[in-house]
Design a protein around this motif. Sequence first.
Motif, PDB file in Angstrom:
ATOM      1  N   VAL A 211      20.980  69.732 -61.865  1.00 23.74           N
ATOM      2  CA  VAL A 211      19.874  70.682 -61.846  1.00 23.74           C
ATOM      3  C   VAL A 211      19.204  70.747 -63.217  1.00 23.74           C
ATOM      4  CG1 VAL A 211      19.172  73.048 -61.318  1.00 23.74           C
ATOM      5  CG2 VAL A 211      21.171  72.066 -60.183  1.00 23.74           C
ATOM      6  N   ALA A 212      17.873  70.809 -63.201  1.00 22.43           N
ATOM      7  CA  ALA A 212      17.094  71.066 -64.421  1.00 22.43           C
ATOM      8  C   ALA A 212      16.350  72.378 -64.237  1.00 22.43           C
ATOM      9  CB  ALA A 212      16.116  69.933 -64.692  1.00 22.43           C
ATOM     10  N   LEU A 213      16.363  73.198 -65.268  1.00 22.87           N
ATOM     11  CA  LEU A 213      15.647  74.473 -65.303  1.00 22.87           C
ATOM     12  C   LEU A 213      14.554  74.354 -66.357  1.00 22.87           C
ATOM     13  CD1 LEU A 213      15.314  77.514 -64.620  1.00 22.87           C
ATOM     14  CD2 LEU A 213      17.117  77.967 -66.302  1.00 22.87           C
ATOM     15  N   VAL A 214      13.311  74.595 -65.958  1.00 17.84           N
ATOM     16  CA  VAL A 214      12.166  74.359 -66.836  1.00 17.84           C
ATOM     17  C   VAL A 214      11.441  75.654 -67.136  1.00 17.84           C
ATOM     18  CG1 VAL A 214      10.007  73.085 -67.130  1.00 17.84           C
ATOM     19  CG2 VAL A 214      11.916  72.039 -65.894  1.00 17.84           C
ATOM     20  N   ASP A 215      11.227  75.901 -68.406  1.00 17.02           N
ATOM     21  CA  ASP A 215      10.552  77.099 -68.897  1.00 17.02           C
ATOM     22  C   ASP A 215       9.050  76.837 -68.949  1.00 17.02           C
ATOM     23  OD1 ASP A 215       9.711  79.346 -70.229  1.00 17.02           O
ATOM     24  OD2 ASP A 215      10.933  79.026 -72.016  1.00 17.02           O
ATOM     25  N   GLY A 216       8.318  77.613 -68.163  1.00 13.60           N
ATOM     26  CA  GLY A 216       6.866  77.522 -68.242  1.00 13.60           C
ATOM     27  C   GLY A 216       6.243  78.889 -68.332  1.00 13.60           C
ATOM     28  N   ALA A 217       7.081  79.919 -68.344  1.00 13.69           N
ATOM     29  CA  ALA A 217       6.574  81.282 -68.245  1.00 13.69           C
ATOM     30  C   ALA A 217       6.122  81.818 -69.593  1.00 13.69           C
ATOM     31  CB  ALA A 217       7.645  82.189 -67.651  1.00 13.69           C
TER      32      ALA A 217
ATOM     33  N   ALA B 258       2.754  67.473 -69.341  1.00 11.36           N
ATOM     34  CA  ALA B 258       3.753  68.190 -68.538  1.00 11.36           C
ATOM     35  C   ALA B 258       4.014  67.494 -67.206  1.00 11.36           C
ATOM     36  CB  ALA B 258       3.307  69.631 -68.302  1.00 11.36           C
ATOM     37  N   ASP B 259       2.985  66.921 -66.601  1.00  6.92           N
ATOM     38  CA  ASP B 259       3.170  66.278 -65.298  1.00  6.92           C
ATOM     39  C   ASP B 259       4.194  65.152 -65.396  1.00  6.92           C
ATOM     40  OD1 ASP B 259       2.127  66.096 -62.464  1.00  6.92           O
ATOM     41  OD2 ASP B 259       1.796  64.036 -63.124  1.00  6.92           O
ATOM     42  N   GLY B 260       4.080  64.333 -66.438  1.00  3.46           N
ATOM     43  CA  GLY B 260       5.039  63.247 -66.628  1.00  3.46           C
ATOM     44  C   GLY B 260       6.438  63.745 -66.889  1.00  3.46           C
ATOM     45  N   VAL B 261       6.558  64.854 -67.621  1.00  2.00           N
ATOM     46  CA  VAL B 261       7.867  65.439 -67.925  1.00  2.00           C
ATOM     47  C   VAL B 261       8.522  65.968 -66.651  1.00  2.00           C
ATOM     48  CG1 VAL B 261       9.060  67.298 -69.145  1.00  2.00           C
ATOM     49  CG2 VAL B 261       7.255  66.000 -70.303  1.00  2.00           C
ATOM     50  N   ILE B 262       7.759  66.731 -65.862  1.00  2.00           N
ATOM     51  CA  ILE B 262       8.309  67.302 -64.629  1.00  2.00           C
ATOM     52  C   ILE B 262       8.731  66.191 -63.665  1.00  2.00           C
ATOM     53  CG2 ILE B 262       7.851  68.770 -62.623  1.00  2.00           C
ATOM     54  CD1 ILE B 262       7.993  70.282 -65.268  1.00  2.00           C
ATOM     55  N   MET B 263       7.915  65.165 -63.540  1.00  2.00           N
ATOM     56  CA  MET B 263       8.256  64.082 -62.627  1.00  2.00           C
ATOM     57  C   MET B 263       9.475  63.295 -63.105  1.00  2.00           C
ATOM     58  SD  MET B 263       6.530  64.323 -59.964  1.00  2.00           S
ATOM     59  CE  MET B 263       6.541  66.111 -60.197  1.00  2.00           C
TER      60      MET B 263
ATOM     61  N   GLN C 253       0.779  70.828 -57.567  1.00  2.00           N
ATOM     62  CA  GLN C 253       1.050  69.495 -58.096  1.00  2.00           C
ATOM     63  C   GLN C 253       2.540  69.216 -58.166  1.00  2.00           C
ATOM     64  OE1 GLN C 253      -1.073  68.702 -61.806  1.00  2.00           O
ATOM     65  NE2 GLN C 253      -2.541  70.293 -61.287  1.00  2.00           N
ATOM     66  N   TRP C 254       3.330  70.225 -58.492  1.00  3.97           N
ATOM     67  CA  TRP C 254       4.729  69.990 -58.806  1.00  3.97           C
ATOM     68  C   TRP C 254       5.717  70.474 -57.757  1.00  3.97           C
ATOM     69  CZ3 TRP C 254       3.823  72.637 -64.162  1.00  3.97           C
ATOM     70  CH2 TRP C 254       3.088  71.774 -64.982  1.00  3.97           C
ATOM     71  N   CYS C 255       5.420  71.559 -57.055  1.00  2.00           N
ATOM     72  CA  CYS C 255       6.456  72.274 -56.306  1.00  2.00           C
ATOM     73  C   CYS C 255       6.484  71.920 -54.824  1.00  2.00           C
ATOM     74  CB  CYS C 255       6.266  73.782 -56.452  1.00  2.00           C
ATOM     75  SG  CYS C 255       6.357  74.352 -58.165  1.00  2.00           S
ATOM     76  N   ASP C 256       7.694  71.744 -54.311  1.00  4.54           N
ATOM     77  CA  ASP C 256       7.880  71.619 -52.871  1.00  4.54           C
ATOM     78  C   ASP C 256       7.863  72.992 -52.213  1.00  4.54           C
ATOM     79  OD1 ASP C 256       8.360  68.724 -52.729  1.00  4.54           O
ATOM     80  OD2 ASP C 256      10.140  69.196 -53.909  1.00  4.54           O
ATOM     81  N   VAL C 257       8.328  73.995 -52.934  1.00  4.60           N
ATOM     82  CA  VAL C 257       8.321  75.366 -52.438  1.00  4.60           C
ATOM     83  C   VAL C 257       8.118  76.299 -53.628  1.00  4.60           C
ATOM     84  CG1 VAL C 257      10.846  75.521 -52.583  1.00  4.60           C
ATOM     85  CG2 VAL C 257       9.603  77.098 -51.106  1.00  4.60           C
ATOM     86  N   VAL C 258       7.405  77.397 -53.396  1.00  7.52           N
ATOM     87  CA  VAL C 258       7.166  78.404 -54.425  1.00  7.52           C
ATOM     88  C   VAL C 258       7.730  79.732 -53.947  1.00  7.52           C
ATOM     89  CG1 VAL C 258       5.425  79.668 -55.757  1.00  7.52           C
ATOM     90  CG2 VAL C 258       5.075  77.249 -55.239  1.00  7.52           C
ATOM     91  N   LEU C 259       8.545  80.360 -54.791  1.00  7.99           N
ATOM     92  CA  LEU C 259       9.088  81.680 -54.508  1.00  7.99           C
ATOM     93  C   LEU C 259       8.299  82.712 -55.293  1.00  7.99           C
ATOM     94  CD1 LEU C 259      12.916  80.889 -54.776  1.00  7.99           C
ATOM     95  CD2 LEU C 259      11.522  80.999 -52.694  1.00  7.99           C
ATOM     96  N   VAL C 260       7.699  83.664 -54.587  1.00  9.95           N
ATOM     97  CA  VAL C 260       6.933  84.734 -55.221  1.00  9.95           C
ATOM     98  C   VAL C 260       7.800  85.980 -55.217  1.00  9.95           C
ATOM     99  CG1 VAL C 260       4.850  86.145 -55.125  1.00  9.95           C
ATOM    100  CG2 VAL C 260       4.746  83.729 -54.451  1.00  9.95           C
ATOM    101  N   LEU C 261       8.153  86.468 -56.405  1.00  7.54           N
ATOM    102  CA  LEU C 261       9.009  87.643 -56.534  1.00  7.54           C
ATOM    103  C   LEU C 261       8.152  88.893 -56.689  1.00  7.54           C
ATOM    104  CD1 LEU C 261      11.850  88.901 -56.942  1.00  7.54           C
ATOM    105  CD2 LEU C 261      11.559  88.461 -59.393  1.00  7.54           C
ATOM    106  N   THR C 262       8.480  89.914 -55.905  1.00  8.63           N
ATOM    107  CA  THR C 262       7.708  91.153 -55.974  1.00  8.63           C
ATOM    108  C   THR C 262       8.622  92.340 -55.714  1.00  8.63           C
ATOM    109  OG1 THR C 262       5.688  92.250 -55.198  1.00  8.63           O
ATOM    110  CG2 THR C 262       7.061  91.171 -53.533  1.00  8.63           C
TER     111      THR C 262
END
Length: 325
Positions: A131-137, A196-201, A226-235
């Motif tokens: 698993v890779a965890l990527v900081d973009g926030a 970033a696109d190259g890094v994520i891929m 561009q990057w995500c297969d699924v997006v989780l929206v937290l609310t």
Amino acid sequence: MAETPVALRSESAETIEAVRAVLAVAGLPVAVYPDHADPPAEVGLALDGADRADERWRHAGNRSARVGTREIEAGTLVLPAGADRLLALARAANRRVRARVVGVVGARGGLGASALAAVLARVSAAQALTVALVDGADGAPLEVLLGIEGHPGLRWPDLVGAGSIDPGELANALPVWMGVRVLSTDTRPAALTANADGVIMALAQSHDAVVLDLPRHAVAAGVAGQWCDVVLVLTTPDGPAAAAARRLAELVGGQDARLVVRGPIRDGFTPAEMAEFCGLTLAGAMRTERSLPAAMERGLAPGEASRGPLVRLARGLVRDLHLSD
């Protein structure tokens, strides 16, 4: 590449020509279907350009989008202005990578999206996934939340201007937290750099799962598609958060986007009602983990409470998102 790289539902000659002109740049053929047609069984990008949306097309393919030469409804990719975003979606929909890429974004700040992303990655690693965890926030670097500021390894600023990226070399150069390889920002300004696109891929090619801690402005710019297969929206289940989550849902329209609700019921909203209001599938609901802020102040990282609501939620997400399949 999918059997049908791009399928377009439209009877508008103007829309058909506009889509073909954009995707010719990437050498991607466009299969055109009349308004009454079902989407093909195997399609990379499903585009719906008819005046009335068809839910079958919205849920078809690796990615989907509403498209036209005018705004049919909120979230429409309007051409030619949206050409770059259409190209990015088409390329992403037809990539073949190893990882399932999951984006996590908060409907507003302070909800704990970074903690959710971290625990989701940690629980995935505990199930023997790479698993890779990527900081973009926005805000404090992810390494601070995890307590790995002093760990050796590359951060986002070290990758500025990097050329061709070897997936294996990048993975081995990242700091490791609880079995998770972490690409974090630090005090230098370089999050989500131009490459970033190259890094994520590269990370997606060398891991079983990639979890992205996404900023809201990146979702608005279309990078989730561009990057995500699924997006989780937290609310949270209150009026302002519901409105913010609905705006995010509109931005990720056409993607596999799911809602996560945290906290006690307020203003009469149940998690199911929140999901219906936002037009998203409910991925899960959890009570607030009240001990988490104090635990983090003592230097404990998210996920230490193995029986806490956050870890239980993450285990369910790993199962339901088929990350361990």
